[in-house]
Write a protein that holds these residues in place. Structure first.
Motif, short mmCIF file in Angstrom:
data_model
loop_
_atom_site.label_atom_id
_atom_site.label_comp_id
_atom_site.label_asym_id
_atom_site.label_seq_id
_atom_site.Cartn_x
_atom_site.Cartn_y
_atom_site.Cartn_z
N GLY A 152 0.80 -1.22 0.00
CA GLY A 152 0.00 0.00 0.00
C GLY A 152 0.84 1.26 0.00
O GLY A 152 2.02 1.24 0.29
N ILE A 153 0.16 2.36 -0.36
CA ILE A 153 0.80 3.67 -0.40
C ILE A 153 -0.07 4.60 0.43
O ILE A 153 -1.27 4.71 0.19
CB ILE A 153 0.89 4.20 -1.84
N VAL A 154 0.53 5.25 1.41
CA VAL A 154 -0.23 6.17 2.25
C VAL A 154 0.30 7.58 2.03
O VAL A 154 1.46 7.86 2.29
CB VAL A 154 -0.11 5.80 3.74
N PRO A 155 -0.55 8.46 1.50
CA PRO A 155 -0.08 9.83 1.27
C PRO A 155 0.14 10.58 2.58
O PRO A 155 -0.47 10.24 3.59
CB PRO A 155 -1.21 10.48 0.47
N ASP A 156 1.00 11.55 2.56
CA ASP A 156 1.21 12.43 3.70
C ASP A 156 -0.09 13.21 3.90
O ASP A 156 -0.54 13.88 2.98
CB ASP A 156 2.38 13.37 3.42
N CYS A 206 -6.09 -2.76 4.29
CA CYS A 206 -6.82 -3.78 5.05
C CYS A 206 -7.49 -4.79 4.12
O CYS A 206 -7.44 -6.00 4.36
CB CYS A 206 -7.87 -3.14 5.95
N TYR A 207 -8.11 -4.28 3.07
CA TYR A 207 -8.74 -5.18 2.09
C TYR A 207 -7.71 -6.13 1.52
O TYR A 207 -7.95 -7.33 1.38
CB TYR A 207 -9.37 -4.37 0.95
N ARG A 208 -6.53 -5.58 1.17
CA ARG A 208 -5.49 -6.42 0.57
C ARG A 208 -5.01 -7.47 1.56
O ARG A 208 -4.77 -8.62 1.18
CB ARG A 208 -4.33 -5.56 0.08
N LEU A 209 -4.87 -7.07 2.84
CA LEU A 209 -4.44 -8.04 3.86
C LEU A 209 -5.48 -9.14 4.04
O LEU A 209 -5.15 -10.28 4.32
CB LEU A 209 -4.19 -7.33 5.19
N ALA A 210 -6.75 -8.75 3.87
CA ALA A 210 -7.82 -9.73 4.02
C ALA A 210 -7.98 -10.59 2.77
O ALA A 210 -8.88 -11.41 2.69
CB ALA A 210 -9.12 -9.01 4.36
N GLY A 211 -7.13 -10.35 1.78
CA GLY A 211 -7.11 -11.22 0.61
C GLY A 211 -7.91 -10.73 -0.57
O GLY A 211 -8.10 -11.44 -1.54
N GLU A 266 -8.37 -8.24 -3.77
CA GLU A 266 -7.53 -7.42 -4.64
C GLU A 266 -8.16 -6.05 -4.85
O GLU A 266 -9.27 -5.93 -5.34
CB GLU A 266 -7.33 -8.12 -5.98
N VAL A 267 -7.42 -5.04 -4.46
CA VAL A 267 -7.90 -3.66 -4.63
C VAL A 267 -6.86 -2.93 -5.47
O VAL A 267 -5.68 -2.93 -5.13
CB VAL A 267 -8.03 -2.95 -3.27
N PRO A 268 -7.27 -2.33 -6.58
CA PRO A 268 -6.28 -1.61 -7.39
C PRO A 268 -5.75 -0.40 -6.63
O PRO A 268 -6.44 0.16 -5.78
CB PRO A 268 -7.08 -1.17 -8.61
N PHE A 269 -4.52 -0.02 -6.94
CA PHE A 269 -3.95 1.18 -6.32
C PHE A 269 -4.68 2.39 -6.88
O PHE A 269 -4.73 2.58 -8.10
CB PHE A 269 -2.45 1.25 -6.60
N MET A 270 -5.28 3.16 -5.98
CA MET A 270 -6.12 4.28 -6.40
C MET A 270 -5.31 5.33 -7.16
O MET A 270 -4.19 5.62 -6.80
CB MET A 270 -6.75 4.94 -5.18
N ASP A 271 -5.94 5.87 -8.15
CA ASP A 271 -5.27 6.90 -8.94
C ASP A 271 -5.49 8.26 -8.29
O ASP A 271 -6.60 8.74 -8.16
CB ASP A 271 -5.86 6.88 -10.35
N LEU A 272 -4.41 8.84 -7.88
CA LEU A 272 -4.47 10.16 -7.24
C LEU A 272 -3.50 11.09 -7.93
O LEU A 272 -2.63 10.66 -8.66
CB LEU A 272 -4.03 10.05 -5.79
N SER A 274 5.95 14.59 -14.90
CA SER A 274 4.53 14.31 -14.68
C SER A 274 4.37 12.87 -14.22
O SER A 274 4.69 11.94 -14.93
CB SER A 274 3.78 14.54 -15.98
N GLN A 275 3.92 12.72 -13.01
CA GLN A 275 3.82 11.37 -12.45
C GLN A 275 2.36 11.04 -12.18
O GLN A 275 1.63 11.85 -11.65
CB GLN A 275 4.58 11.30 -11.11
N GLU A 276 2.00 9.86 -12.52
CA GLU A 276 0.70 9.40 -12.08
C GLU A 276 0.90 8.80 -10.71
O GLU A 276 1.82 8.04 -10.48
CB GLU A 276 0.16 8.35 -13.05
N VAL A 277 0.06 9.19 -9.81
CA VAL A 277 0.26 8.73 -8.45
C VAL A 277 -0.92 7.87 -7.99
O VAL A 277 -2.07 8.19 -8.25
CB VAL A 277 0.43 9.93 -7.50
N HIS A 278 -0.58 6.77 -7.38
CA HIS A 278 -1.63 5.84 -6.93
C HIS A 278 -1.49 5.57 -5.45
O HIS A 278 -0.42 5.68 -4.91
CB HIS A 278 -1.50 4.53 -7.69
N ILE A 279 -2.59 5.22 -4.80
CA ILE A 279 -2.48 4.77 -3.41
C ILE A 279 -3.09 3.39 -3.23
O ILE A 279 -3.85 2.95 -4.05
CB ILE A 279 -3.12 5.75 -2.38
#
Lengths: 271, 91
Positions: free
Chosen positions: A200-204, A233-238, A240-246, A266-271
């Motif tokens: 996972g990716i957690v933004p500041d 949490c969803y991923r830990l519970a098994g 599959e959740v795509p990395f959100m596009d932010l 220019s970066q596409e950023v996902h969480i």
């Protein structure tokens, strides 16, 4: 089949305790039975981040020394059914328990819970050895900074040497503005360097500070970090959740800036 | 020149990445700076048997070969400036 997950990082202050609190709370909200263990003996903090500091009677060391039963030391989080906390002792130190004792404790716990989550202390000494002893899975938390990544790499090596099979990465406190400017490593960079799968990716997010002030984990709230933790949490519970596009360059100003700055990354950023 | 340099300035994330790559490899192989100094000294000694080199400005480091990941093999990379190639004593 219960999972015993240690949340670790090597370096201090990168967000182990916040991650533990949010992941534990989030999994409980997904209907799992979760116990959070604060393995940071002498410097306990998970209780305050969870807002449960006033309810501690017994702690981890009391259980291990046989001063109380396991059930007496477990604090039930009234806001989240299925969530329990085993607090650390504040007056003792990390050397008062052994990895073997931790393994025995976890063996007693894990059949009653879906997830056992251990909040590991910073460092690679006894406290770290205690925390990872009973774990079958590790979540390594890092920030996109040189010092944190270096320590994370060392931790990954130690986890592998201690035969923790599944090791995954959380990149914490990502600042999109800096990433876009080319002044912060991207998640891809960090994953590339550490060579372990991304969880996972957690933004500041300033809401993390606010949530900690209030003693209420922010998982599942509308904030960016809250969403990111829930996805973890969803991923830990098994699931599959795509990395959100932010953080795509949506604003007009960014588009104009893009035209003029050739170096503008220019970066596409996902969480 | 300075204006040109301003545009071509390396982004700090790239600097961080480059530094980390070198750092982590020496961390992983557990090779101390003292040992690297010894290796450097010995390499210089061997090479100078055959050609004149600038042993003060030579540089050795351990870096990765192929793509990154945890299981790639590291390589020892040496950058040795040759002062005089004409007097090579290879016979």
């Amino acid at each position: 089949m219960s999972e015993v997950i240690v949340v670790t990082s090597g370096k201090g202050g990168v967000g182990k305790t916040t991650t533990s609190a949010n992941v534990g709370t989030g999994l409980a909200r997904l209907g799992k039975k979760v116990v959070l263990i604060d393995a940071d003996i002498g410097l306990r903090n998970l209780d305050v981040v969870m807002g449960l500091e006033n309810r501690i009677v017994y702690n981890l060391v009391d259980v291990i020394e046989g001063k109380c039963r396991l059930k007496q030391a477990l604090i039930k989080d009234k806001r989240n059914p299925g969530l329990f906390l085993l607090p650390a002792s504040q007056t003792r130190d990390k050397n008062c328990i052994t990895p073997k004792q931790m393994v025995t404790l976890i063996e007693n716990l894990k059949y009653q819970y879906d997830f056992v989550i251990l909040d590991c202390p910073a460092g690679i000494e006894q406290g770290f050895q205690n925390a990872i002893a009973g774990a079958n899975r590790a979540v390594v938390v890092t920030t996109p900074e040189v010092s944190a990544i270096r320590d994370a790499d060392r931790i990954v090596g130690l986890l592998e040497a201690n035969e923790v099979k599944q090791i995954e990465l959380i990149v914490n406190r990502l600042r999109y503005d800096l990433v876009r400017r080319g002044d912060m490593m991207t998640v891809e960079d960090v994953v590339d360097i550490l060579g372990i799968p991304l969880l996972g990716i957690v933004p500041d997010d300033e809401n993390v500070v606010i949530a900690t002030n209030q003693g209420e984990p922010l998982v599942g709230t509308n904030s960016q970090a809250g969403q990111a933790y829930f996805n973890i949490c969803y991923r830990l519970a098994g699931k599959e959740v795509p990395f959100m596009d932010l953080g795509k360059d949506r604003t007009m100003w960014n588009k104009i800036a893009n035209l003029f700055h050739k170096n503008y990354v220019s970066q596409e950023v996902h969480i | 020149m300075s204006i040109l340099r301003l545009f071509h300035k390396k982004k700090s994330k790239q600097i961080a990445k480059d530094r980390l790559k070198i750092l982590l490899i020496s961390d992983r192989v557990n090779c101390s700076p003292e040992m690297m100094e010894l290796i450097k000294h010995d390499i210089a000694l061997v090479i100078s048997k055959y050609m004149k080199i600038d042993s003060d400005s030579m540089d050795i480091q351990i870096s990765k070969t192929a793509k990154s990941g945890r299981n790639k093999l590291p390589v020892l990379y040496a950058n040795i400036p040759i002062i005089d190639l004409n007097n090579c004593r290879i016979s």
